[in-house]
Design an enzyme around this catalytic site. Structure first.
Site, PDB file in Angstrom:
ATOM      1  N   VAL A 127       0.861  -1.197   0.000  1.00 51.86           N
ATOM      2  CA  VAL A 127       0.000   0.000   0.000  1.00 51.86           C
ATOM      3  C   VAL A 127       0.890   1.236   0.000  1.00 51.86           C
ATOM      4  O   VAL A 127       1.795   1.356   0.829  1.00 51.86           O
ATOM      5  CB  VAL A 127      -0.912   0.050   1.254  1.00 51.86           C
ATOM      6  CG1 VAL A 127      -1.799   1.285   1.216  1.00 51.86           C
ATOM      7  CG2 VAL A 127      -1.753  -1.213   1.362  1.00 51.86           C
ATOM      8  N   GLY A 129       3.178   2.327  -2.110  1.00 51.75           N
ATOM      9  CA  GLY A 129       4.532   2.270  -2.688  1.00 51.75           C
ATOM     10  C   GLY A 129       5.598   2.594  -1.643  1.00 51.75           C
ATOM     11  O   GLY A 129       5.775   1.852  -0.677  1.00 51.75           O
ATOM     12  N   ILE A 131       5.614   4.957   0.575  1.00 51.39           N
ATOM     13  CA  ILE A 131       5.144   5.648   1.793  1.00 51.39           C
ATOM     14  C   ILE A 131       5.048   4.655   2.949  1.00 51.39           C
ATOM     15  O   ILE A 131       4.386   3.624   2.812  1.00 51.39           O
ATOM     16  CB  ILE A 131       3.723   6.238   1.597  1.00 51.39           C
ATOM     17  CG1 ILE A 131       3.665   7.108   0.359  1.00 51.39           C
ATOM     18  CG2 ILE A 131       3.270   6.989   2.828  1.00 51.39           C
ATOM     19  CD1 ILE A 131       2.240   7.546   0.008  1.00 51.39           C
ATOM     20  N   GLU A 185      -0.109  -1.342 -13.372  1.00 47.59           N
ATOM     21  CA  GLU A 185      -0.081  -2.802 -13.235  1.00 47.59           C
ATOM     22  C   GLU A 185       0.160  -3.427 -14.610  1.00 47.59           C
ATOM     23  O   GLU A 185      -0.049  -2.778 -15.641  1.00 47.59           O
ATOM     24  CB  GLU A 185      -1.431  -3.294 -12.713  1.00 47.59           C
ATOM     25  CG  GLU A 185      -1.773  -2.818 -11.322  1.00 47.59           C
ATOM     26  CD  GLU A 185      -0.747  -3.246 -10.304  1.00 47.59           C
ATOM     27  OE1 GLU A 185      -0.523  -4.448 -10.122  1.00 47.59           O
ATOM     28  OE2 GLU A 185      -0.136  -2.358  -9.686  1.00 47.59           O
ATOM     29  N   LYS A 200      -6.111  -2.173  -1.792  1.00 47.93           N
ATOM     30  CA  LYS A 200      -5.318  -1.447  -0.794  1.00 47.93           C
ATOM     31  C   LYS A 200      -6.178  -0.983   0.378  1.00 47.93           C
ATOM     32  O   LYS A 200      -5.754  -1.061   1.532  1.00 47.93           O
ATOM     33  CB  LYS A 200      -4.598  -0.273  -1.468  1.00 47.93           C
ATOM     34  CG  LYS A 200      -3.484  -0.759  -2.417  1.00 47.93           C
ATOM     35  CD  LYS A 200      -2.978   0.350  -3.324  1.00 47.93           C
ATOM     36  CE  LYS A 200      -1.814  -0.119  -4.182  1.00 47.93           C
ATOM     37  NZ  LYS A 200      -1.483   0.858  -5.255  1.00 47.93           N
TER      38      LYS A 200
HETATM   39  N1  HSE Z   1      -0.225   0.223 -10.215  1.00 43.97           N
HETATM   40  C1  HSE Z   1      -0.026   0.685  -8.881  1.00 43.97           C
HETATM   41  C2  HSE Z   1      -0.270   2.187  -8.831  1.00 43.97           C
HETATM   42  C3  HSE Z   1       1.357   0.348  -8.445  1.00 43.97           C
HETATM   43  O1  HSE Z   1      -0.346   2.812  -9.898  1.00 43.97           O
HETATM   44  O2  HSE Z   1      -0.403   2.739  -7.754  1.00 43.97           O
HETATM   45  C4  HSE Z   1       1.620   0.561  -6.985  1.00 43.97           C
HETATM   46  O3  HSE Z   1       0.816  -0.259  -6.191  1.00 43.97           O
END
Ligand code: HSE
Length: 411
Positions: A127, A129, A131, A185, A200
């Site tokens: 969740v 990235g 952070i 993704e 998330k």
């Molecule tokens: N595809 C996701 C995003 C990657 O754009 O946030 C990070 O979880």
């Protein structure tokens, strides 16, 4: 020396290898031992890489290697990731993952399995990235009761909406840019249809409220139907449109919902643009805490994975604060019980009278070039059930409802 194995050499997997190598000395000091990558599992060949000799196609080789203490799962998807993670935990290895689909679907089971085997299953990178949000939620805020979490949780869609709002850029061009930058993704439908945000918010809700919140309990809408007209009307309400994941305690249970919302420019979430994510956590005694940073991308996400590896090797057994119970779905109530102001955009004849009859007093919005047969407005707080009744009344009179969104962050 502590050996690590990496399952998957995609954007995040290659970033993990890079971060471990790049900061090897400082990571070693913090971990109290030199950490190195011993094996990388991938079905593809990477003969040009300086570490090509580390690749294997055999998971068995990894799970049966007693030197490997931590397995990093960055393959994505539930199958075969769930089997690999379960086998690694049973073999007495800790596991770190960035795989939100796996945690949202199987988190309660994997956290329990890790504890059973005296190991950790950590997922900071799943969740937000780069952070820090998972660790603060269960450790730093451990003394508080969490009432509500609202987040911009997907970098790709926030990047697209920012391009639409600021540069009038088309949806497809903005998505292509996000893919080229490594944010999206493998199948970007999960981003733009809100599925990634849903996973998330499920993880955050499970952790905050103590019982697993499964994605099928969370109404989910993406950004594909958001138009430049909606963006202009939102502007007139002093709002921007953001894709939000939202969860809150209500009537002794909780609800969660994902969808595009009008977000007041006065809210701390309104200025969160591009690939940045932000998560507002509302604690009973702490009040509001906001976490902000890069929500996607190779190195920020890899950094979160590596910090979890360090936690695994320095922890004295399973981390006590990281746990929640499995659930049968009774912990989650219908999000339609939540009463919030709503935004609507409609088309039809004699709209003013029909809207007034259905909704009473509303706040009508303007945009340049608004056609005579279109109206957009915001309402007083109403539940999802009331909204459905009023929408039915409108459509029964021949009104076409083009858009509905929740409004968040107004005083
Ligand atoms: N595809 C996701 C995003 C990657 O754009 O946030 C990070 O979880």
């Amino acid at each position: 020396m502590i050996a690590v194995a990496v399952l998957g050499h995609g954007v995040v997997g290659s970033g993990v290898v890079e971060v471990l190598e790049r900061s090897r000395a400082s990571i070693g000091k913090k971990a109290g031992a030199d950490l190195y990558v011993k094996k990388i599992l991938d079905i593809r060949e990477f003969p040009h890489l300086p570490y090509a000799h580390l690749f294997t196609k055999s998971f068995e080789e990894i799970v049966s290697d007693p030197e490997i203490r931590v397995v990093v799962e960055v393959m994505g998807g539930v199958t075969p990731a769930f089997d690999f993670v379960s086998a690694a935990l049973r073999a007495g290895k800790s596991v770190v993952t960035s795989n939100k689909e796996l945690v949202a679907a199987k988190g309660a089971a994997l956290v329990a399995l890790a504890r059973e085997h005296g190991q950790n299953f950590l997922f900071e990178a799943s969740v937000g990235g780069g952070i820090p949000i998972i660790r603060p939620l269960h450790q730093s805020l451990a003394a508080d009761e969490i009432d509500e979490i609202v987040g911009i949780l997907n970098g790709t869609t926030n990047f697209i909406l920012t391009k639409m709002i600021r540069e009038n850029m088309g949806f497809d061009a903005a998505l292509k840019m996000a893919q080229e930058l490594g944010y999206a993704e493998a199948n970007p439908a999960a981003d733009v249809e809100g599925i990634d945000t849903c996973r998330k918010i499920c993880i955050l809700a499970s952790l905050a409220f103590g019982s697993h919140v499964y994605p099928d309990k969370v109404p989910t809408q993406g950004i594909t139907s958001v138009t430049l007209e909606d963006i202009q009307y939102a502007e007139d309400e002093n709002c921007v449109i953001k894709l939000l994941g939202h969860t809150r305690r209500l009537n002794g249970k909780c609800f969660a919902v994902t969808g595009p919302c009008l977000v007041s420019r006065e809210s701390p979430l309104a200025g969160v643009d591009d690939v940045f994510n932000a998560i507002l956590v509302r604690g009973e005694v702490t009040g509001d805490v906001v976490f902000y940073g890069k929500g996607a991308g190779k190195l920020p996400t890899a950094s979160a994975v590596v910090s979890d590896i360090i936690d695994c090797v320095t922890a004295d057994g399973p981390i006590a604060t990281l746990q929640w119970s499995d659930s049968d779905g009774n912990n989650v109530i219908d999000s339609r019980e939540d009463a919030v102001p709503r935004y609507l955009r409609c088309r039809g004849e004699g709209l003013f009278a029909k809207i007034g009859a259905a909704f009473g007093e509303v706040h009508l919005l303007r945009r340049p070039g608004k056609p005579a047969d279109e109206e957009a407005f915001t309402t007083a707080p109403i539940s999802g059930y009331e909204l459905e009744e009023k929408l039915a009344a409108l459509t029964a009179q021949g009104v076409e409802v083009l858009s509905t969104m929740r409004v968040w962050g107004q005083q």
